[in-house]
Write a protein that holds these residues in place. Structure first.
Motif, PDB file in Angstrom:
ATOM      1  N   ALA A  68      34.793  39.066  49.286  1.00  0.00           N
ATOM      2  CA  ALA A  68      33.330  38.985  49.384  1.00  0.00           C
ATOM      3  C   ALA A  68      32.772  37.977  48.377  1.00  0.00           C
ATOM      4  O   ALA A  68      31.782  37.287  48.658  1.00  0.00           O
ATOM      5  CB  ALA A  68      32.715  40.367  49.175  1.00  0.00           C
ATOM      6  N   TRP A  69      33.413  37.853  47.210  1.00  0.00           N
ATOM      7  CA  TRP A  69      33.062  36.785  46.257  1.00  0.00           C
ATOM      8  C   TRP A  69      33.204  35.418  46.918  1.00  0.00           C
ATOM      9  O   TRP A  69      32.347  34.557  46.806  1.00  0.00           O
ATOM     10  CB  TRP A  69      34.067  36.790  45.108  1.00  0.00           C
ATOM     11  CG  TRP A  69      33.749  37.528  43.864  1.00  0.00           C
ATOM     12  CD1 TRP A  69      32.558  38.068  43.466  1.00  0.00           C
ATOM     13  CD2 TRP A  69      34.691  37.786  42.805  1.00  0.00           C
ATOM     14  NE1 TRP A  69      32.707  38.647  42.220  1.00  0.00           N
ATOM     15  CE2 TRP A  69      33.996  38.487  41.794  1.00  0.00           C
ATOM     16  CE3 TRP A  69      36.041  37.494  42.598  1.00  0.00           C
ATOM     17  CZ2 TRP A  69      34.612  38.901  40.606  1.00  0.00           C
ATOM     18  CZ3 TRP A  69      36.643  37.904  41.425  1.00  0.00           C
ATOM     19  CH2 TRP A  69      35.935  38.600  40.446  1.00  0.00           C
ATOM     20  N   GLU A  70      34.375  35.243  47.544  1.00  0.00           N
ATOM     21  CA  GLU A  70      34.676  33.946  48.165  1.00  0.00           C
ATOM     22  C   GLU A  70      33.675  33.651  49.275  1.00  0.00           C
ATOM     23  O   GLU A  70      33.173  32.525  49.387  1.00  0.00           O
ATOM     24  CB  GLU A  70      36.119  33.970  48.714  1.00  0.00           C
ATOM     25  CG  GLU A  70      36.535  32.653  49.331  1.00  0.00           C
ATOM     26  CD  GLU A  70      38.054  32.585  49.578  1.00  0.00           C
ATOM     27  OE1 GLU A  70      38.835  33.202  48.827  1.00  0.00           O
ATOM     28  OE2 GLU A  70      38.444  31.919  50.550  1.00  0.00           O
ATOM     29  N   HIS A 141      26.622  41.944  38.018  1.00  0.00           N
ATOM     30  CA  HIS A 141      25.629  42.943  37.590  1.00  0.00           C
ATOM     31  C   HIS A 141      26.256  43.914  36.592  1.00  0.00           C
ATOM     32  O   HIS A 141      25.802  44.030  35.462  1.00  0.00           O
ATOM     33  CB  HIS A 141      25.100  43.687  38.826  1.00  0.00           C
ATOM     34  CG  HIS A 141      23.997  44.661  38.520  1.00  0.00           C
ATOM     35  ND1 HIS A 141      23.598  45.626  39.406  1.00  0.00           N
ATOM     36  CD2 HIS A 141      23.200  44.837  37.420  1.00  0.00           C
ATOM     37  CE1 HIS A 141      22.602  46.329  38.869  1.00  0.00           C
ATOM     38  NE2 HIS A 141      22.351  45.862  37.666  1.00  0.00           N
ATOM     39  N   ASN A 142      27.305  44.595  37.017  1.00  0.00           N
ATOM     40  CA  ASN A 142      27.969  45.534  36.104  1.00  0.00           C
ATOM     41  C   ASN A 142      29.375  45.010  35.827  1.00  0.00           C
ATOM     42  O   ASN A 142      30.217  45.001  36.726  1.00  0.00           O
ATOM     43  CB  ASN A 142      28.031  46.922  36.741  1.00  0.00           C
ATOM     44  CG  ASN A 142      28.574  47.968  35.788  1.00  0.00           C
ATOM     45  OD1 ASN A 142      27.911  48.345  34.821  1.00  0.00           O
ATOM     46  ND2 ASN A 142      29.792  48.417  36.021  1.00  0.00           N
ATOM     47  N   GLU A 143      29.598  44.540  34.613  1.00  0.00           N
ATOM     48  CA  GLU A 143      30.905  43.968  34.263  1.00  0.00           C
ATOM     49  C   GLU A 143      31.885  45.123  34.017  1.00  0.00           C
ATOM     50  O   GLU A 143      31.829  45.805  32.996  1.00  0.00           O
ATOM     51  CB  GLU A 143      30.729  43.054  33.035  1.00  0.00           C
ATOM     52  CG  GLU A 143      31.969  42.405  32.506  1.00  0.00           C
ATOM     53  CD  GLU A 143      32.835  41.662  33.522  1.00  0.00           C
ATOM     54  OE1 GLU A 143      33.875  42.238  33.884  1.00  0.00           O
ATOM     55  OE2 GLU A 143      32.503  40.526  33.929  1.00  0.00           O
ATOM     56  N   THR A 172      27.593  43.048  42.807  1.00  0.00           N
ATOM     57  CA  THR A 172      27.179  44.445  42.590  1.00  0.00           C
ATOM     58  C   THR A 172      28.367  45.390  42.802  1.00  0.00           C
ATOM     59  O   THR A 172      28.176  46.568  43.117  1.00  0.00           O
ATOM     60  CB  THR A 172      26.050  44.863  43.561  1.00  0.00           C
ATOM     61  OG1 THR A 172      26.612  44.976  44.893  1.00  0.00           O
ATOM     62  CG2 THR A 172      24.912  43.868  43.589  1.00  0.00           C
ATOM     63  N   ILE A 173      29.573  44.850  42.635  1.00  0.00           N
ATOM     64  CA  ILE A 173      30.758  45.614  43.034  1.00  0.00           C
ATOM     65  C   ILE A 173      30.851  46.972  42.353  1.00  0.00           C
ATOM     66  O   ILE A 173      31.131  47.981  43.001  1.00  0.00           O
ATOM     67  CB  ILE A 173      32.012  44.728  42.856  1.00  0.00           C
ATOM     68  CG1 ILE A 173      32.039  43.737  44.034  1.00  0.00           C
ATOM     69  CG2 ILE A 173      33.302  45.548  42.775  1.00  0.00           C
ATOM     70  CD1 ILE A 173      33.175  42.744  44.043  1.00  0.00           C
ATOM     71  N   SER A 174      30.595  47.023  41.038  1.00  0.00           N
ATOM     72  CA  SER A 174      30.678  48.343  40.389  1.00  0.00           C
ATOM     73  C   SER A 174      29.304  48.883  39.987  1.00  0.00           C
ATOM     74  O   SER A 174      29.208  49.790  39.171  1.00  0.00           O
ATOM     75  CB  SER A 174      31.623  48.291  39.184  1.00  0.00           C
ATOM     76  OG  SER A 174      31.165  47.345  38.242  1.00  0.00           O
ATOM     77  N   SER A 175      28.251  48.339  40.595  1.00  0.00           N
ATOM     78  CA  SER A 175      26.917  48.915  40.363  1.00  0.00           C
ATOM     79  C   SER A 175      26.355  49.537  41.641  1.00  0.00           C
ATOM     80  O   SER A 175      25.613  50.530  41.578  1.00  0.00           O
ATOM     81  CB  SER A 175      25.949  47.845  39.845  1.00  0.00           C
ATOM     82  OG  SER A 175      25.865  46.743  40.729  1.00  0.00           O
ATOM     83  N   GLY A 193      29.358  43.087  47.364  1.00  0.00           N
ATOM     84  CA  GLY A 193      29.734  44.479  47.066  1.00  0.00           C
ATOM     85  C   GLY A 193      31.055  44.827  47.706  1.00  0.00           C
ATOM     86  O   GLY A 193      31.657  44.008  48.418  1.00  0.00           O
ATOM     87  N   CYS A 194      31.518  46.023  47.436  1.00  0.00           N
ATOM     88  CA  CYS A 194      32.716  46.496  48.150  1.00  0.00           C
ATOM     89  C   CYS A 194      32.746  48.020  48.172  1.00  0.00           C
ATOM     90  O   CYS A 194      31.865  48.685  47.646  1.00  0.00           O
ATOM     91  CB  CYS A 194      33.984  45.869  47.602  1.00  0.00           C
ATOM     92  SG  CYS A 194      34.427  46.389  45.967  1.00  0.00           S
ATOM     93  N   SER A 195      33.777  48.537  48.852  1.00  0.00           N
ATOM     94  CA  SER A 195      33.738  49.947  49.254  1.00  0.00           C
ATOM     95  C   SER A 195      34.207  50.948  48.210  1.00  0.00           C
ATOM     96  O   SER A 195      33.806  52.107  48.224  1.00  0.00           O
ATOM     97  CB  SER A 195      34.590  50.131  50.521  1.00  0.00           C
ATOM     98  OG  SER A 195      35.892  49.589  50.345  1.00  0.00           O
TER      99      SER A 195
HETATM  100  C1  LIG Z   1      32.696  43.643  38.996  1.00  0.00           C
HETATM  101  C2  LIG Z   1      33.890  43.364  39.856  1.00  0.00           C
HETATM  102  N1  LIG Z   1      33.909  42.238  40.588  1.00  0.00           N
HETATM  103  C3  LIG Z   1      34.943  41.950  41.384  1.00  0.00           C
HETATM  104  C4  LIG Z   1      36.056  42.773  41.481  1.00  0.00           C
HETATM  105  C5  LIG Z   1      37.182  42.387  42.360  1.00  0.00           C
HETATM  106  O1  LIG Z   1      37.235  43.263  43.434  1.00  0.00           O
HETATM  107  P1  LIG Z   1      38.606  43.527  44.223  1.00  0.00           P
HETATM  108  O2  LIG Z   1      39.607  43.958  43.200  1.00  0.00           O
HETATM  109  O3  LIG Z   1      38.236  44.612  45.209  1.00  0.00           O
HETATM  110  O4  LIG Z   1      38.981  42.265  44.892  1.00  0.00           O
HETATM  111  C6  LIG Z   1      36.069  43.957  40.754  1.00  0.00           C
HETATM  112  C7  LIG Z   1      37.215  44.865  40.832  1.00  0.00           C
HETATM  113  O5  LIG Z   1      37.303  45.856  40.149  1.00  0.00           O
HETATM  114  C8  LIG Z   1      34.965  44.256  39.919  1.00  0.00           C
HETATM  115  O6  LIG Z   1      34.938  45.371  39.200  1.00  0.00           O
END
Ligand SMILES: Cc1ncc(COP(=O)(O)O)c(C=O)c1O
Length: 396
Positions: A68-70, A141-143, A172-175, A193-195
């Motif tokens: 999703a970043w890409e 957003h949330n490191e 917003t992956i971890s927020s 984001g992700c699941s």
């Molecule tokens: C803030 C954040 N961005 C990106 C990622 C990368 O996601 P993934 O490991 O699902 O590719 C993570 C994974 O923990 C993450 O916490």
């Protein structure tokens, strides 16, 4: 190793998947070109808009967060475009590395991995870019590696104050569904984001929420894109379908997770995460240990990274906790390897699960011989009790 009872998966994602969601996914896979699927896709893609707080389209790739970043980059930018990214920690660094591999001209605002992205510095950098060479600002957003949450609303204000037209991309992956995020109010152009975090699902879905300016940029963006191309995804999604085989059973799970979030109410979900994060920080301080994040306005509500005293090995401590209590804590990432452990308190979580988690940490500190003051779990208990009492008082 004692394996009775449930494993405590207290890493900051993947998070514990609720039984309701597991049951929803344990269903026969359906025809992804049939009418039942179209109803499912429409429902979950619409439901996701509520979680991102947006009226704009949200798409779901069968992917991890990295995909999703890409997707966010390749759909909106062209080779050589300048992107301003901010070094909040390990994940910001990985996103920067990914952008660099696509031939983007990344400017990385250095950070000390102990705070969020600083709006003032972003404003100063954008104000100096009088020729508007910077096409996009990308912020996590949330490191997840540090437990610091950047103030996206303030970053949007900083961009406005600089009068700069750069697009704003936010991870917003971890927020998402843990810490308040407001796509439309903050005029975020792409949210990633992700699941497997606040949405309480297994890994396997990566999201892009797409604002109108990003969609416009995607018409002329020249980076090569195939699998991640928004256009066929949006065209198919409009009819309830996907351009390729979707992660059907994860979407069953997503439908259930969205129903759980709606039942609890997003604002209450955020308040629950805030409460557990505050209780955790009180425990850490009572143990005499240090919360890695130095900026109180940027404390993460989804995880807490705990800095161990010099000379202590955080991974050895984690191994003790796993062996003795069947609990997984998050490892230190990148330059924090061995220096911190991370407590995930996000997703499907409650007061007693937090007390179990902190109890395991406290016993582990003693078993591993880490210098500390006992009593952190008791400090968390006191905070949770007070929080309950206050909310009961209010409801009378
Ligand atoms: C803030 C954040 N961005 C990106 C990622 C990368 O996601 P993934 O490991 O699902 O590719 C993570 C994974 O923990 C993450 O916490």
């Amino acid at each position: 190793m004692d394996r009775s009872g449930r494993h405590f998966l207290q890493i900051p994602g993947p998070t514990n998947v609720p039984d309701r969601v597991l049951r929803a996914m344990a269903a026969p896979t359906i025809d992804h070109r049939g009418p039942d699927f179209a109803a499912l896709a429409r429902e979950v893609l619409d439901g996701l808009k509520t979680v991102f707080k947006t009226a704009h389209p949200v798409i779901a790739f069968p992917a991890s967060g990295t995909g999703a970043w890409e997707a966010a980059l390749v759909n909106t930018l062209s080779p050589g475009d300048r992107v301003l990214m901010v070094e909040t920690g390990h994940f910001a660094t990985l996103w920067r590395n990914l952008a660099t591999r696509f031939g983007l001209d990344v400017e990385f605002l250095e950070g000390d991995w102990r705070r969020g992205a600083e709006p003032e510095r972003i404003e100063a950098r954008l104000a100096a870019d009088t020729g508007h060479a910077i096409r996009a600002v990308a912020v996590v957003h949330n490191e997840t590696s540090t437990g610091a949450a950047s103030r996206i609303g303030a970053i949007r204000q900083a961009m406005d104050a600089a009068g700069h037209p750069a697009l704003l991309f936010v991870d917003t992956i971890s927020s998402l569904a843990s810490i308040d995020f407001r796509m439309d109010e903050w005029r975020v152009d792409v949210a990633v984001g992700c699941s497997q975090k606040g949405l309480m699902l297994p890994p396997g879905l990566g999201f892009n929420a797409i604002g109108p300016r990003a969609l416009e940029a995607s018409e002329t963006a020249a980076l090569a894109r195939a699998y991640w191309d928004w256009r066929p995804m949006l065209e198919n999604n409009a009819r309830g379908f996907f351009p390729y085989t979707p992660a059907t059973n994860l979407l069953f799970g997503l439908r259930e997770a969205l129903a759980m979030l709606a039942d609890e109410g997003l604002e209450r979900v955020f308040a629950r995460h805030d409460r557990h994060a505050e209780a955790t920080r009180r425990a850490v301080r009572a143990w005499g240990l240090e919360v890695l994040c130095l900026e109180p306005t940027e404390y993460s509500s989804s995880l807490t990274a705990v800095l161990l005293p010099e000379g202590q090995d955080a991974d050895a401590f984690r191994r003790v906790v796993l062996a003795a209590f069947n609990m997984s804590l998050g490892t230190g990432l990148g330059r924090l390897k061995g220096r911190v452990f991370r407590i995930g308190h996000l997703g499907d979580f409650n007061d007693l699960a937090l007390i179990g988690t902190l109890g395991g940490v406290e016993m582990g500190l003693a078993l591993a011989g880490i210098p500390h003051t006992p009593g952190g779990t008791a400090a968390a208990l006191a905070h949770l009790t007070d929080a309950r009492r206050n909310s009961a008082d209010k409801s009378h």
